[in-house]
Design an enzyme around this catalytic site. Structure first.
Site, PDB file in Angstrom:
ATOM      1  N   ASP A 104      73.428  45.901  23.597  1.00  0.00           N
ATOM      2  CA  ASP A 104      74.052  44.867  24.415  1.00  0.00           C
ATOM      3  C   ASP A 104      75.359  45.421  24.960  1.00  0.00           C
ATOM      4  O   ASP A 104      76.180  45.933  24.204  1.00  0.00           O
ATOM      5  CB  ASP A 104      74.319  43.637  23.520  1.00  0.00           C
ATOM      6  CG  ASP A 104      74.097  42.323  24.232  1.00  0.00           C
ATOM      7  OD1 ASP A 104      74.701  42.145  25.305  1.00  0.00           O
ATOM      8  OD2 ASP A 104      73.351  41.479  23.699  1.00  0.00           O
ATOM      9  N   ASP A 208      75.410  41.721  29.424  1.00  0.00           N
ATOM     10  CA  ASP A 208      75.859  40.346  29.214  1.00  0.00           C
ATOM     11  C   ASP A 208      76.460  39.777  30.509  1.00  0.00           C
ATOM     12  O   ASP A 208      77.218  40.462  31.192  1.00  0.00           O
ATOM     13  CB  ASP A 208      76.920  40.366  28.103  1.00  0.00           C
ATOM     14  CG  ASP A 208      77.248  38.991  27.571  1.00  0.00           C
ATOM     15  OD1 ASP A 208      76.325  38.310  27.094  1.00  0.00           O
ATOM     16  OD2 ASP A 208      78.432  38.607  27.619  1.00  0.00           O
ATOM     17  N   GLU A 265      71.524  39.917  32.024  1.00  0.00           N
ATOM     18  CA  GLU A 265      71.543  38.470  31.817  1.00  0.00           C
ATOM     19  C   GLU A 265      72.197  37.878  33.064  1.00  0.00           C
ATOM     20  O   GLU A 265      73.411  37.968  33.233  1.00  0.00           O
ATOM     21  CB  GLU A 265      72.366  38.091  30.578  1.00  0.00           C
ATOM     22  CG  GLU A 265      72.356  36.591  30.343  1.00  0.00           C
ATOM     23  CD  GLU A 265      73.540  36.078  29.520  1.00  0.00           C
ATOM     24  OE1 GLU A 265      73.411  34.987  28.948  1.00  0.00           O
ATOM     25  OE2 GLU A 265      74.589  36.735  29.456  1.00  0.00           O
ATOM     26  N   HIS A 327      69.094  33.809  21.739  1.00  0.00           N
ATOM     27  CA  HIS A 327      70.123  33.354  20.803  1.00  0.00           C
ATOM     28  C   HIS A 327      71.027  32.281  21.394  1.00  0.00           C
ATOM     29  O   HIS A 327      71.971  31.849  20.732  1.00  0.00           O
ATOM     30  CB  HIS A 327      70.965  34.563  20.361  1.00  0.00           C
ATOM     31  CG  HIS A 327      71.717  35.175  21.506  1.00  0.00           C
ATOM     32  ND1 HIS A 327      71.085  35.773  22.580  1.00  0.00           N
ATOM     33  CD2 HIS A 327      73.041  35.261  21.775  1.00  0.00           C
ATOM     34  CE1 HIS A 327      71.981  36.196  23.444  1.00  0.00           C
ATOM     35  NE2 HIS A 327      73.187  35.897  22.978  1.00  0.00           N
ATOM     36  N   ASP A 328      70.789  31.898  22.631  1.00  0.00           N
ATOM     37  CA  ASP A 328      71.656  30.906  23.284  1.00  0.00           C
ATOM     38  C   ASP A 328      70.967  29.567  23.516  1.00  0.00           C
ATOM     39  O   ASP A 328      71.591  28.661  24.080  1.00  0.00           O
ATOM     40  CB  ASP A 328      72.132  31.448  24.649  1.00  0.00           C
ATOM     41  CG  ASP A 328      73.099  32.610  24.524  1.00  0.00           C
ATOM     42  OD1 ASP A 328      73.877  32.628  23.545  1.00  0.00           O
ATOM     43  OD2 ASP A 328      73.084  33.500  25.396  1.00  0.00           O
TER      44      ASP A 328
HETATM   45  C1  GLC Z   1      76.198  35.541  26.991  1.00  0.00           C
HETATM   46  C2  GLC Z   1      75.702  35.643  25.576  1.00  0.00           C
HETATM   47  C3  GLC Z   1      76.302  34.530  24.780  1.00  0.00           C
HETATM   48  C4  GLC Z   1      77.804  34.687  24.802  1.00  0.00           C
HETATM   49  C5  GLC Z   1      78.323  34.776  26.221  1.00  0.00           C
HETATM   50  C6  GLC Z   1      79.707  35.307  26.253  1.00  0.00           C
HETATM   51  O1  GLC Z   1      75.778  34.386  27.612  1.00  0.00           O
HETATM   52  O2  GLC Z   1      74.304  35.630  25.566  1.00  0.00           O
HETATM   53  O3  GLC Z   1      75.821  34.527  23.466  1.00  0.00           O
HETATM   54  O4  GLC Z   1      78.404  33.599  24.157  1.00  0.00           O
HETATM   55  O5  GLC Z   1      77.577  35.664  27.016  1.00  0.00           O
HETATM   56  O6  GLC Z   1      79.700  36.674  25.943  1.00  0.00           O
END
Ligand code: GLC
Ligand code: CA
Length: 531
Positions: A104, A208, A265, A327-328
Site C-alpha cells: 500500500d 491510497d 483507490e 477494509h473500509d
Molecule cells: C483510504 C483507506 C482508508 C484510510 C484513508 C486515509 O481510503 O482505504 O482506510 O482511512 O484512505 O488514508
C-alpha cells in the site's frame, strides 16, 4: 515466474496485516504470521485458494491513528508487524509460491509524527514548510476555506497550529496532514519511496486515495454541494487535473522496472470520470478500483447495469476491477444477508459473479469463508469512522482466539468464528471455502473467464446471465438473485439445446450434461455452463 499482464487475469487477495495472523501471542497480526499462512492462499494445488497476488494494507511505522494509513516512516516496518528482514522473507516465500506482492502506497498524507511534518510545523520559514499545505487563518480566525474532511466525525479538515499561527490541511484526521504535491521535492521524495519497495522486489502498489493528491493550488471554496453529491469535475479539493500528471510520473517510474503494476483507490463513482485514471494514452494507472459493487443493492438488474455502464466507458485496452469487500466497508456477507438460508446462498452467488466477470477480482481476507462483520462493543471501538466490524480477526478455527492468536486479540473475534472458520470448511466439499477454491482454480484453467469476451444474455427479472468466450471456449454464467426458482429460456437466446454444467453454487448439484432450453436454477443459485 511467468511474466505478462498477470494483473489482468490474476485473483488478488487483500490482507489487513493487523488482523490476519499473529505469530507471537501479542494479539496483533504480523508479517511472520502472514508467511505462516501463505499455503492457505496458494500452495500450488487446488487444496489451497489459488490466488495470484496479495495486497498488504500498510505495515509501516505509524502511530496508528488510522491504523497504518498515517505513516511516520515509508521505508520501514512497524515493530508490531516485524522487521524489514521479515518483509524480505515474506516476498521470498510468496514468490516461491507464485504469489505476487503488492504494498500500500499512501501518498496523499503522512502521519503528523513523520519527521517531515515535525520539521514542517516547526517554523514558517524552514526548508520543509512547503512540503505540506499551510495557510493563514481568515480575518476572523476561521479556516482558509469551506472544504470538509472525508471523515464526518472530523468535519473541518484544517487544524490551527498554535506554534506558527497557521492552519494545515488534512483531508482525513488531524493526525494525517496532506502533503503538498505541487512541491517538486515532495514528488522526488515519494518517488524514492516507490523505488525503495521496487528494489526490495514488490510487484506493485495499491495507491491510497489516488484521486486526491492534487487540489486547487489557490484553495478556493467548493461550490455548495447539491443534495445528490457533487457532479463530476466541480470539486476543488480532489480530482484536480494535475493528479494525472502525478500518476503519469508514477507510471514512468514503474515502467523502468520489469512487470510491475499499480492499482489506484479512486473514490469516484461516476464511471466516465473514473476511467480517466487509466490515462488518455493508457499511461497512468494499470488498474483503478471500481467501487460500484460496494454500494449496489442485491439485484441482478443493478449489478448488470453497473457492469455494462462501466464497460461502455472503458477505454480500449483498459481493464476492469471488481470487488465486493474491503477494509473500509461492511463485508458483502453482512451487507447482503437477507436472513435465513438465503444469506449464505447469496454469498455463493456473489463469489461466482466476482470470479466470472471480465475483470480482475479483488478478495478481502475472510471473504473465502463467508466471514461476516464482527460485533464490536462500544468500549472496544477504535476507528473514528465505524470500520471496526469488517476488520475483526481472520477466523482460522473455532477456538477462543480463532487460530488468529494465542493471546488477547487487538479486536474482538467475531461470534460467528465458532462455526464460520477455515478449519471447519477445509475438508467439507459443500463449504463456501470449497466453492471459492473451485471457482478460482476453474478460472485459472479457463481462458474465457480470464480474458474472454463478455456479453449479457436475456432479461429475465432477477437473473444476471452472460456468456464469456475465447476461441472455442464458450461459457454461460447464470446467476439467480432471487430466493425462488428461475429459468433462463435458452431457445429465444439462440443458445444450444444442451451444455455441460461445470459448477453450481449449490453443492448438491453435480456437474454433468444439462438441458438449457430452458436452463433451470434453484433459489439463489448460480451456475457455469459450458456451451
Ligand atoms: C483510504 C483507506 C482508508 C484510510 C484513508 C486515509 O481510503 O482505504 O482506510 O482511512 O484512505 O488514508
Ligand atoms: Ca504479533
Amino acid at each position: 515466474m511467468a511474466t505478462g499482464d498477470w494483473w489482468r487475469h490474476g485473483v488478488i487477495y487483500q490482507i489487513y496485516p493487523r488482523s490476519f495472523q499473529d505469530s507471537n501471542g501479542d494479539g496483533i497480526g504480523d508479517l511472520p504470521g502472514i508467511i505462516s499462512r501463505l499455503d492457505h492462499l496458494n500452495d500450488g494445488t487446488p487444496d489451497s485458494l489459488g490466488v495470484d497476488a496479495i495486497w498488504l494494507s500498510p505495515f509501516y511505522p505509524s502511530p496508528m491513528a488510522d491504523f497504518g494509513y498515517d505513516v511516520s516512516d515509508y521505508c520501514d516496518v512497524h515493530p508490531d508487524y516485524g522487521t524489514l528482514a521479515d518483509f524480505d522473507e515474506l516476498v521470498r516465500q510468496a514468490h516461491r509460491r507464485g504469489i505476487r506482492v503488492l504494498v500500500d502506497f499512501v501518498p496523499n498524507h503522512t502521519s503528523d509524527q513523520h519527521p517531515w511534518f515535525r520539521e514542517s510545523r516547526s517554523s514558517r520559514t524552514g526548508p520543509r514548510r512547503g512540503w505540506y499545505v499551510w495557510r493563514d487563518p481568515g480575518a476572523d480566525g476561521s479556516p482558509p476555506n469551506n472544504w470538509r474532511s472525508y471523515f464526518p466525525a472530523v468535519g473541518v479538515p484544517w487544524t490551527l497550529d498554535p506554534a506558527t499561527g497557521q492552519y494545515y490541511l488534512h483531508s482525513f484526521l488531524p493526525q494525517q496532514p496532506d502533503l503538498n504535491w505541487w512541491n517538486p521535492e515532495v514528488r522526488a521524495a515519494m518517488h524514492d519511496v516507490l523505488r525503495f519497495w521496487l528494489e526490495r522486489g514488490v510487484d506493485g502498489f495499491r495507491i491510497d486515495v489516488a484521486h486526491k493528491m492534487a487540489r486547487d493550488p489557490e484553495l478556493r471554496d467548493n461550490p455548495p454541494e447539491p443534495s445528490g453529491g457533487f457532479p463530476a469535475g466541480v470539486r476543488r479539493d480532489e480530482d484536480w487535473p494535475e493528479v494525472h500528471v502525478i500518476l503519469r510520473e508514477f507510471r514512468r517510474l514503474l515502467d523502468g522496472y520489469d512487470d510491475r503494476m499499480a492499482v489506484g483507490e479512486v473514490g469516484i463513482y461516476d464511471p466516465a470520470r473514473l476511467v480517466r485514471y487509466f490515462g488518455d494514452a493508457l499511461d497512468e494507472l494499470h488498474l483503478a478500483f471500481n467501487f460500484a459493487f460496494l454500494v449496489q443493492p442485491w439485484s441482478a438488474e443493478a449489478f448488470r447495469a453497473s457492469v455494462e455502464r462501466y464497460q461502455s466507458v472503458l477505454p480500449e485496452g483498459a481493464w476492469p476491477v471488481y470487488t465486493l469487500s474491503n477494509h473500509d466497508n461492511p463485508r458483502a456477507r453482512s451487507r447482503y444477508d437477507g436472513g435465513g438460508a438465503s444469506g449464505e446462498r447469496r454469498t455463493r452467488v456473489g463469489a461466482m459473479m466476482l470470479l466470472t466477470l471480465r475483470g480482475t477480482p479483488f478478495l478481502y481476507y475472510g471473504e473465502e469463508i463467508g466471514q461476516p462483520d464482527g460485533e464490536v462493543p462500544p468500549d472496544r471501538v477504535v476507528d473514528v469512522h465505524g470500520r471496526d466490524p469488517e476488520r475483526t480477526p481472520m477466523q482460522w478455527d473455532g477456538g477462543p482466539g480463532a487460530g488468529f492468536t494465542g493471546g488477547d486479540p487487538w479486536m474482538p473475534v467475531g461470534s460467528a468464528a465458532r462455526s464460520v472458520n477455515v478449519a471447519a470448511q477445509r475438508a467439507d466439499p459443500a463449504s463456501i471455502l470449497s466453492l471459492y477454491r473451485r471457482l478460482i482454480w476453474y478460472r485459472r484453467s479457463s481462458a474465457a473467464l480470464r480474458w474472454g469476451s463478455y456479453e449479457s444474455v436475456g432479461r429475465t427479472p432477477g437473473l444476471f446471465a452472460f456468456v464469456r468466450e475465447c476461441g472455442e471456449e464458450r461459457l454461460l454464467v447464470a446467476l439467480n438473485f432471487r430466493d425462488e426458482p428461475a429459468h433462463l429460456d435458452g431457445s429465444s437466446l439462440g443458445l444450444p439445446h444442451r451444455g455441460r454444467l461445470e459448477l453450481s453454487t449449490d453443492p448438491d448439484r453435480a456437474p454433468g450434461a444439462i438441458g438449457i432450453q430452458p436452463l433451470r436454477l434453484g433459489p439463489d443459485e448460480g451456475v457455469i455452463v459450458r456451451l
